[in-house]
Design an enzyme around this catalytic site. Structure first.
Site, PDB file in Angstrom:
ATOM      1  N   SER A  26      49.140  76.876  31.215  1.00 59.17           N
ATOM      2  CA  SER A  26      50.410  77.538  31.522  1.00 59.17           C
ATOM      3  C   SER A  26      51.100  77.886  30.210  1.00 59.17           C
ATOM      4  CB  SER A  26      51.311  76.609  32.337  1.00 59.17           C
ATOM      5  OG  SER A  26      52.643  77.096  32.275  1.00 59.17           O
ATOM      6  N   HIS A  42      47.690  81.011  33.140  1.00 54.99           N
ATOM      7  CA  HIS A  42      48.722  80.844  34.177  1.00 54.99           C
ATOM      8  C   HIS A  42      50.077  81.255  33.601  1.00 54.99           C
ATOM      9  CE1 HIS A  42      50.311  78.845  37.842  1.00 54.99           C
ATOM     10  NE2 HIS A  42      51.304  78.421  37.076  1.00 54.99           N
ATOM     11  N   ASP A  53      54.115  81.634  34.344  1.00 56.27           N
ATOM     12  CA  ASP A  53      55.180  81.119  35.207  1.00 56.27           C
ATOM     13  C   ASP A  53      56.418  82.006  35.147  1.00 56.27           C
ATOM     14  OD1 ASP A  53      54.164  78.662  36.406  1.00 56.27           O
ATOM     15  OD2 ASP A  53      54.021  77.934  34.347  1.00 56.27           O
ATOM     16  N   MET A  78      60.116  82.719  36.407  1.00 54.75           N
ATOM     17  CA  MET A  78      61.254  81.977  36.984  1.00 54.75           C
ATOM     18  C   MET A  78      62.520  82.821  36.905  1.00 54.75           C
ATOM     19  SD  MET A  78      60.669  78.182  35.407  1.00 54.75           S
ATOM     20  CE  MET A  78      59.035  77.447  35.315  1.00 54.75           C
ATOM     21  N   HIS A 137      52.404  83.077  38.712  1.00 56.27           N
ATOM     22  CA  HIS A 137      53.095  82.185  39.647  1.00 56.27           C
ATOM     23  C   HIS A 137      54.552  82.624  39.740  1.00 56.27           C
ATOM     24  CE1 HIS A 137      54.392  77.683  40.385  1.00 56.27           C
ATOM     25  NE2 HIS A 137      54.696  78.469  41.406  1.00 56.27           N
ATOM     26  N   MET A 160      58.081  82.226  40.830  1.00 56.19           N
ATOM     27  CA  MET A 160      59.120  81.303  41.304  1.00 56.19           C
ATOM     28  C   MET A 160      60.425  82.087  41.371  1.00 56.19           C
ATOM     29  SD  MET A 160      57.817  78.008  39.137  1.00 56.19           S
ATOM     30  CE  MET A 160      56.861  79.043  38.026  1.00 56.19           C
ATOM     31  N   MET A 188      52.381  72.335  44.287  1.00 52.55           N
ATOM     32  CA  MET A 188      53.220  71.884  43.175  1.00 52.55           C
ATOM     33  C   MET A 188      53.189  70.358  43.127  1.00 52.55           C
ATOM     34  SD  MET A 188      54.490  74.534  41.582  1.00 52.55           S
ATOM     35  CE  MET A 188      55.241  73.424  40.396  1.00 52.55           C
ATOM     36  N   ASP A 216      49.527  72.179  40.122  1.00 49.79           N
ATOM     37  CA  ASP A 216      50.369  72.670  39.031  1.00 49.79           C
ATOM     38  C   ASP A 216      51.509  71.680  38.795  1.00 49.79           C
ATOM     39  OD1 ASP A 216      51.804  74.163  37.224  1.00 49.79           O
ATOM     40  OD2 ASP A 216      52.257  75.808  38.597  1.00 49.79           O
TER      41      ASP A 216
HETATM   42  C1  DX5 Z   1      56.472  74.396  36.626  1.00 48.59           C
HETATM   43  C2  DX5 Z   1      55.357  75.377  36.365  1.00 48.59           C
HETATM   44  C3  DX5 Z   1      54.157  74.764  35.754  1.00 48.59           C
HETATM   45  C4  DX5 Z   1      54.395  74.091  34.435  1.00 48.59           C
HETATM   46  C5  DX5 Z   1      53.381  73.032  34.228  1.00 48.59           C
HETATM   47  O1  DX5 Z   1      57.452  75.007  37.390  1.00 48.59           O
HETATM   48  O2  DX5 Z   1      54.961  76.020  37.549  1.00 48.59           O
HETATM   49  O3  DX5 Z   1      53.105  75.735  35.647  1.00 48.59           O
HETATM   50  O4  DX5 Z   1      54.327  74.985  33.374  1.00 48.59           O
HETATM   51  O5  DX5 Z   1      53.711  72.366  33.053  1.00 48.59           O
HETATM   52  P1  DX5 Z   1      53.199  70.890  32.744  1.00 48.59           P
HETATM   53  O6  DX5 Z   1      51.693  70.951  32.740  1.00 48.59           O
HETATM   54  O7  DX5 Z   1      53.760  70.602  31.410  1.00 48.59           O
HETATM   55  O8  DX5 Z   1      53.710  70.005  33.834  1.00 48.59           O
HETATM   56 ZN    ZN Z   2      53.097  77.367  37.557  1.00 53.42          ZN
END
Ligand code: DX5
Ligand code: ZN
Length: 247
Positions: A14, A39, A41, A43, A72, A74, A143, A179
């Site tokens: 990620s 990956h 993320d 947000m 991903h 969010m 998650m 994840d």
């Molecule tokens: C959290 C993300 C994850 C995050 C994982 O909302 O969806 O992808 O980056 O990070 P680690 O591996 O540090 O928990």
């Molecule tokens: Zn993620």
């Protein structure tokens, strides 16, 4: 190019844990160090209490990711931004079941736009939400932390959900991704429960950089080795790099 589905273990760093000023180099660095997928993320500061980046950033990253770009989302609402994310060149777009009332329509739109459709579940969401959608998805993301931030502790309570989903998936060509909080210690718990895609941020990026990426490689391999050891069926452990690559 689309390659056939396979359930061999894949490691998806990620980039949330990478250098925000140098994401292109970070993507190239983790791929160069053995990452199978990248990956990304997204947000929105609304669905989750943090803001990262949007479709323009995904589009800018696309030339720096030669394999699978796993995005991903969010964000809520998700539908108004789907076209922009589809145009960004993502291979997989994963939306949260909690992000709106029309997840079925969202999944259909993702596939119609030429990407693989993923469905994400927050820790508080029961697996029953997935059953009516099994024919409409290519990936389920469980998650194992509450979404919004990297570096949180793995929620062991989610392993039962992974086991149940793996049984629900059966022979369908659906990836099961975990994840949050994945490292060399938690990876085998996730793979033993049935996960085949391991997302990891801080456990891969800590101690390295795009200009000195060998730590990324060591950490990817540590997660791959322990995750492989946890897999229930040793006959599917081969893990070729890449798969279902850029469309
Ligand atoms: C959290 C993300 C994850 C995050 C994982 O909302 O969806 O992808 O980056 O990070 P680690 O591996 O540090 O928990
Ligand atoms: Zn993620």
């Amino acid at each position: 190019m689309t390659r056939p589905f396979d359930r061999s273990l894949k490691i998806a760093p990620s980039i949330l844990a990478g250098d925000f000023a140098d994401f292109g180099a970070e993507c190239r660095a983790v791929e160069g160090q053995g990452a199978d997928w990248v990956h990304v993320d997204v947000m929105d500061g609304h669905f989750v209490p943090n803001i990262t980046f949007g479709p323009a950033m995904c589009k800018a990253l696309r030339p720096h990711v030669s394999g699978v770009m796993d995005v991903h989302l969010m964000i809520a609402p998700v539908d108004p931004l789907l076209d922009a994310f589809l145009e960004s060149g993502a291979d997989i777009l994963t939306a949260h079941v909690e992000a709106g009332p029309h997840i079925h329509r969202t999944l259909q739109s993702i596939r119609a736009g030429g990407a693989k459709a993923g469905l994400a579940l927050n820790p508080g969401t029961p697996v029953e939400a997935v059953a009516p959608l099994l024919e409409d998805i290519d990936l389920i993301l469980v998650m194992t932390v509450n979404p919004g931030f990297g570096g949180q502790r793995f929620l062991h309570t989610q392993l039962e959900k992974v086991r149940t989903l793996r049984a629900m998936i059966g022979d369908r060509p659906i990836h099961l991704e975990v994840d949050g909080g994945i490292d060399a210690r938690t990876a085998p718990l996730a793979t033993a429960a049935g996960a085949d895609i391991l997302v990891a941020g801080s456990a891969i990026f800590h101690g390295g950089s795009a200009s000195a990426p060998s730590a990324y490689g060591r950490q990817i391999e540590a997660i791959r080795a322990s995750g492989t050891a946890g897999m229930p069926d040793t006959s599917v452990q081969a893990s070729p790099q890449g798969e279902e690559s850029s469309r």
